[in-house]
Design a protein around this motif. Sequence first.
Motif, short mmCIF file in Angstrom:
data_model
loop_
_atom_site.label_atom_id
_atom_site.label_comp_id
_atom_site.label_asym_id
_atom_site.label_seq_id
_atom_site.Cartn_x
_atom_site.Cartn_y
_atom_site.Cartn_z
N TYR A 170 32.66 29.03 -0.92
CA TYR A 170 32.47 29.04 0.54
C TYR A 170 31.21 28.26 0.92
O TYR A 170 31.23 27.42 1.85
CB TYR A 170 32.38 30.49 1.02
N LEU A 171 30.11 28.52 0.24
CA LEU A 171 28.85 27.84 0.55
C LEU A 171 28.97 26.34 0.35
O LEU A 171 28.50 25.55 1.18
CB LEU A 171 27.72 28.40 -0.32
N LYS A 172 29.60 25.95 -0.73
CA LYS A 172 29.73 24.52 -1.03
C LYS A 172 30.60 23.81 0.02
O LYS A 172 30.32 22.68 0.41
CB LYS A 172 30.30 24.32 -2.43
N LYS A 173 31.65 24.47 0.47
CA LYS A 173 32.52 23.89 1.50
C LYS A 173 31.75 23.67 2.80
O LYS A 173 32.04 22.74 3.55
CB LYS A 173 33.72 24.80 1.75
N HIS A 174 30.79 24.54 3.05
CA HIS A 174 30.02 24.43 4.28
C HIS A 174 28.72 23.65 4.07
O HIS A 174 27.83 23.68 4.94
CB HIS A 174 29.75 25.81 4.85
N LYS A 175 28.63 22.96 2.93
CA LYS A 175 27.50 22.08 2.62
C LYS A 175 26.17 22.83 2.59
O LYS A 175 25.13 22.31 3.00
CB LYS A 175 27.42 20.92 3.61
N LEU A 176 26.21 24.05 2.08
CA LEU A 176 24.99 24.82 1.87
C LEU A 176 24.70 24.85 0.37
O LEU A 176 25.59 25.11 -0.44
CB LEU A 176 25.15 26.25 2.40
N LYS A 177 23.45 24.58 0.02
CA LYS A 177 23.08 24.49 -1.39
C LYS A 177 22.87 25.88 -1.98
O LYS A 177 22.10 26.67 -1.45
CB LYS A 177 21.80 23.67 -1.55
N ILE A 231 27.83 22.82 7.69
CA ILE A 231 28.96 22.36 8.48
C ILE A 231 29.85 23.55 8.79
O ILE A 231 30.34 24.22 7.88
CB ILE A 231 29.76 21.28 7.71
N LEU A 232 30.07 23.81 10.08
CA LEU A 232 30.86 24.98 10.47
C LEU A 232 32.31 24.87 10.06
O LEU A 232 32.91 25.83 9.59
CB LEU A 232 30.78 25.17 11.99
N LYS A 233 32.91 23.69 10.25
CA LYS A 233 34.32 23.49 9.92
C LYS A 233 34.44 22.32 8.96
O LYS A 233 34.69 21.19 9.38
CB LYS A 233 35.14 23.25 11.18
N PRO A 234 34.21 22.57 7.69
CA PRO A 234 34.16 21.48 6.71
C PRO A 234 35.52 20.84 6.48
O PRO A 234 36.51 21.52 6.27
CB PRO A 234 33.67 22.16 5.43
N LEU A 235 35.55 19.54 6.56
CA LEU A 235 36.77 18.78 6.26
C LEU A 235 36.36 17.51 5.54
O LEU A 235 35.83 16.59 6.15
CB LEU A 235 37.52 18.41 7.54
N THR A 236 36.58 17.45 4.27
CA THR A 236 36.21 16.28 3.49
C THR A 236 37.46 15.59 2.99
O THR A 236 38.25 16.20 2.28
CB THR A 236 35.35 16.69 2.26
N PRO A 237 37.70 14.32 3.34
CA PRO A 237 38.87 13.61 2.84
C PRO A 237 38.87 13.59 1.33
O PRO A 237 37.87 13.29 0.71
CB PRO A 237 38.70 12.19 3.41
N LYS A 238 40.01 13.96 0.73
CA LYS A 238 40.11 14.02 -0.73
C LYS A 238 40.17 12.63 -1.33
O LYS A 238 40.80 11.73 -0.80
CB LYS A 238 41.36 14.80 -1.14
N GLY A 239 39.51 12.48 -2.46
CA GLY A 239 39.64 11.25 -3.23
C GLY A 239 38.91 10.07 -2.65
O GLY A 239 39.07 8.95 -3.11
#
Length: 568
Positions: free
Chosen positions: A36-43, A441-449
């Motif tokens: 969860y933390l990683k998805k929201h860009k928290l270290k 980031i509240l709503k993380p969306l990272t394009p895959k690949g």
Amino acid sequence: MEQAKALEILKSGKNVFLTGSAGTGKTHLLNEYISYLKKHKLKVATTASTGIAATHMNGQTIHSWCGIGINDSLKTSDLKKLKEKKYVVKNVEAAHTLIIDEISMLHQKQFELVNKVLKYLRESNEPFGGLQVIASGDFFQLPPVSKENEPSKEKFCFMAPAWVEADFTVCYLTKQFRQKANSLSKILDEFRAQKVSDESRKLLHEARNNKPEGEVTKLYTHNIDVDRINEEEFKKLKGQARVFKAKTKGNEKLRELLTKSVMAPEDLKLKKDTKVMFVKNNSEEGYVNGTLGKVFDFWENEDGKKLPLVKTNSGRNIFVKPEIWPMEDEKGKTLASFEQLPLRLAWAITVHKSQGMTLDAAEIDLTKTFEVGQGYVALSRVKEIEGLKLLGFNTTSMQVDSLAFKADQRFQQLSKRAEQIFEEKELAQLAKEFIKNNNGILKPLTPKGNTNKKATKTTKINTYEKTHELLEEGLSLNEIAKERGLTEQTVLRHFLVIQMEVPDYDFSRVKPSDELIKQIQEGLEKAKKTEEELYSQNGHIKLAPIHKALKGKLDYRDIELGLLFCEK
């Protein structure tokens, strides 16, 4: 407390003591929170009190992470020198959350020192320098290594001033995932309550006569017994031994620490029919830490090296390959590594090495138990009493630390209070504030690949997020396009990215006719058969092959829309 409630409290940013009996899923919950933390860009700094526990969590020891090493105290001059160690400072300054697993084995003095170091390096008087701290563990498990006759109040970290300062919210997990509801779980509960009934004592005595099915692992309290049994059994096997030597890289002291901590030996000797245990988790290959089996044969890899083929107790064949145990800094840079086959001889292992494992069957000798808590740790490795052959036990093996017992009673009360106090809406709001305050980031969306990391970070994540936020507000496709100043086709491409990241997202309000979806599904199936490269590097479906398969009857905008509802 249920895991779901505990996870919401973790997300709130509060300092948490996560506890509960063996088998209640503490490590599983921590891994969920880390994701969860990683998805929201928290270290997140994932650490543990021992090297063994750290390898279970794919982390490093707390001692290494914050630079305290084996010290119990540091002078101001030592702190100044520590600040010159760039990798330590980067670790500490970058983190938002610090996880310390197996907290029961961290000495009070070192827990205090962690607090002191973090305050100094982060230049903050807040507890632990302002980091969210998650302490996880069970004080009925093995205690810290301490001086002879050192009283419990001077070694357990819950007696430290830093523990009070941290103001932990206690999450006491109660649902049992290992033993379920059976006679063994009842016995373990009685151990924790220090009220072992005559019925339970009788069951433990009778367990001497149990005959567990399959291969049985032997647990002993002393290394000398374990080494003797493994060596005796290994010598009985026919054939020549193959020796597999570990490879180590990186910082010398960290290499030494890894070598001592990792359960795979430096020199692993194997023959056919050697009883082995996997000592690492690898779900893709089909084994976890504690999986048992026998060396069935040896196979030859592409380099011509002979490696073991292990048949597990469940009948699965695994072509074993070397694994790497890394010790990494906060940015993922490897500081040291240990490479070896993830196996060790498994006719017998120590109770200490068994902590964190789940065994289907075990033969346990507790007659030489020398430390309170060892009996509890050993017995809690097994799922059911039918899988336990108990050779004997002494008085110490049935005891837990008296101070830990009193503390545990209090922890249960505090956990119940936390359940009552914190409501779902309040926790959800606190979670948002925690992310915002730490620039996550509240709503993380990272394009895959996506191979262009810089572009992903600076432009694409932001644009997809903005579209996602407008979707959440209820805007239509056309309204989003106008709001964003984009074409509808571009917005539809954003929708597809959102769907990749949130597969069950509800796009029903933009759904086209069933006939259109059917046409595009047929075009997609044709394209799959005729096109070798239907997907782009970033994982997106190419529209041109589908357009071609449909002989140009539908425009790209309709194809993009229909793909949201097709089986891909």
